[in-house]
Enzyme design. Structure first.
Site, PDB file in Angstrom:
ATOM      1  N   LYS A  41       0.824  -1.216   0.000  1.00  0.00           N
ATOM      2  CA  LYS A  41       0.000   0.000   0.000  1.00  0.00           C
ATOM      3  C   LYS A  41       0.858   1.267   0.000  1.00  0.00           C
ATOM      4  O   LYS A  41       0.330   2.372   0.058  1.00  0.00           O
ATOM      5  CB  LYS A  41      -0.912   0.011   1.232  1.00  0.00           C
ATOM      6  CG  LYS A  41      -2.188  -0.799   1.058  1.00  0.00           C
ATOM      7  CD  LYS A  41      -3.200  -0.390   2.109  1.00  0.00           C
ATOM      8  CE  LYS A  41      -4.547  -1.062   1.911  1.00  0.00           C
ATOM      9  NZ  LYS A  41      -5.471  -0.736   3.016  1.00  0.00           N
ATOM     10  N   ARG A  90     -17.957   2.417   8.228  1.00  0.00           N
ATOM     11  CA  ARG A  90     -18.336   3.825   8.189  1.00  0.00           C
ATOM     12  C   ARG A  90     -19.584   4.048   7.359  1.00  0.00           C
ATOM     13  O   ARG A  90     -20.454   4.805   7.706  1.00  0.00           O
ATOM     14  CB  ARG A  90     -17.194   4.662   7.584  1.00  0.00           C
ATOM     15  CG  ARG A  90     -16.035   4.811   8.512  1.00  0.00           C
ATOM     16  CD  ARG A  90     -14.807   5.221   7.777  1.00  0.00           C
ATOM     17  NE  ARG A  90     -14.321   4.114   6.954  1.00  0.00           N
ATOM     18  CZ  ARG A  90     -13.164   4.106   6.340  1.00  0.00           C
ATOM     19  NH1 ARG A  90     -12.389   5.163   6.401  1.00  0.00           N
ATOM     20  NH2 ARG A  90     -12.784   3.060   5.642  1.00  0.00           N
ATOM     21  N   SER A 128      -7.840   7.542   6.801  1.00  0.00           N
ATOM     22  CA  SER A 128      -6.415   7.907   6.824  1.00  0.00           C
ATOM     23  C   SER A 128      -6.045   8.622   5.524  1.00  0.00           C
ATOM     24  O   SER A 128      -5.281   9.583   5.524  1.00  0.00           O
ATOM     25  CB  SER A 128      -5.545   6.654   6.989  1.00  0.00           C
ATOM     26  OG  SER A 128      -5.845   6.003   8.187  1.00  0.00           O
TER      27      SER A 128
HETATM   28  P1  ADP Z   1      -7.014  -1.232   6.127  1.00  0.00           P
HETATM   29  O1  ADP Z   1      -5.793  -0.934   5.313  1.00  0.00           O
HETATM   30  O2  ADP Z   1      -7.049  -2.592   6.722  1.00  0.00           O
HETATM   31  O3  ADP Z   1      -8.334  -0.826   5.506  1.00  0.00           O
HETATM   32  P2  ADP Z   1      -7.265   1.029   7.866  1.00  0.00           P
HETATM   33  O4  ADP Z   1      -6.235   1.478   8.833  1.00  0.00           O
HETATM   34  O5  ADP Z   1      -7.582   1.941   6.746  1.00  0.00           O
HETATM   35  O6  ADP Z   1      -6.769  -0.351   7.397  1.00  0.00           O
HETATM   36  O7  ADP Z   1      -8.606   0.672   8.625  1.00  0.00           O
HETATM   37  C1  ADP Z   1      -8.657  -0.331   9.602  1.00  0.00           C
HETATM   38  C2  ADP Z   1     -10.114  -0.569   9.976  1.00  0.00           C
HETATM   39  O8  ADP Z   1     -10.644   0.613  10.558  1.00  0.00           O
HETATM   40  C3  ADP Z   1     -11.042  -0.911   8.818  1.00  0.00           C
HETATM   41  O9  ADP Z   1     -12.011  -1.818   9.297  1.00  0.00           O
HETATM   42  C4  ADP Z   1     -11.672   0.404   8.486  1.00  0.00           C
HETATM   43  O10 ADP Z   1     -12.949   0.219   7.888  1.00  0.00           O
HETATM   44  C5  ADP Z   1     -11.802   1.007   9.864  1.00  0.00           C
HETATM   45  N1  ADP Z   1     -11.852   2.467   9.857  1.00  0.00           N
HETATM   46  C6  ADP Z   1     -11.073   3.337   9.201  1.00  0.00           C
HETATM   47  N2  ADP Z   1     -11.432   4.614   9.431  1.00  0.00           N
HETATM   48  C7  ADP Z   1     -12.499   4.544  10.277  1.00  0.00           C
HETATM   49  C8  ADP Z   1     -13.358   5.511  10.877  1.00  0.00           C
HETATM   50  N3  ADP Z   1     -13.240   6.810  10.625  1.00  0.00           N
HETATM   51  N4  ADP Z   1     -14.335   5.047  11.666  1.00  0.00           N
HETATM   52  C9  ADP Z   1     -14.502   3.737  11.896  1.00  0.00           C
HETATM   53  N5  ADP Z   1     -13.752   2.779  11.354  1.00  0.00           N
HETATM   54  C10 ADP Z   1     -12.759   3.168  10.556  1.00  0.00           C
END
Ligand code: ADP
Length: 161
Positions: A41, A90, A128
């Protein structure tokens, strides 16, 4: 002892992630935030940096630990003696991918359950990716991420607000 794994890239950790961690901490005896290497990624922060940010930001939560993981998630879950995986949902847009992932993980190991938690409504638009984009353009991210993460973002992306 009920343990849940919260896996993700956390590049970087946002207040949405923290919200899910706190909610999971109320339901489980132990929450392990598992930071994925995810070199494919092309993360902004190295694994060591992401681990440090997460562990500093969850330091006040007594039943939350931070760890790194690589490889198959279900194997890691077994290895840590956990019973479940928690993921954040979300919006409908998250659903399709998360549904596929959860069912695949169940195929790989049917003893492990995946549970989904919804963050506080004000965090449903947070990701993120969008936080990095705002920071890169010089916007104020202080209401979206913890203070340490904000500093790291400003430091890395080289603009002061
Ligand atoms: P990945 O690369 O596994 O998607 P992330 O760090 O982007 O990792 O997200 C990890 C988890 O947190 C995923 O289940 C994602 O849907 C959730 N997530 C990300 N942002 C939020 C948010 N603002 N609120 C709730 N859950 C979130």
């Amino acid at each position: 002892m009920r343990t849940v794994i919260y896996p993700g890239s956390f590049d970087p950790l946002t207040n949405g992630h923290l919200d899910v961690i706190q909610r999971a901490g109320k339901l489980f005896d132990r929450v392990i935030v598992a930071v994925a290497q995810n070199e494919s990624k092309n993360p902004l922060f190295t694994l060591a940096e992401r681990l440090e940010m997460v562990s500093k930001c969850v330091g006040h939560l007594p039943n939350v630990e931070t760890d790194a993981f690589d490889g198959l998630l279900v194997n890691y879950v077994e290895q840590r003696g956990a019973q479940a995986i928690v993921r954040g949902l979300r919006a409908v847009s998250d659903f399709e991918f998360e549904f596929q992932l959860a069912l695949m993980n169940r195929k790989l190991n049917e003893r492990i359950e995946t549970i989904f938690m919804m963050p506080k409504d004000t965090y449903t638009f947070l990701s993120s990716r969008i936080v990095k984009e705002i920071a890169r353009l010089g916007g104020d991210v202080s209401s979206f991420v913890p203070g340490q993460v904000r500093e790291a973002l400003v430091g890395r992306l080289g603009r002061k607000e």
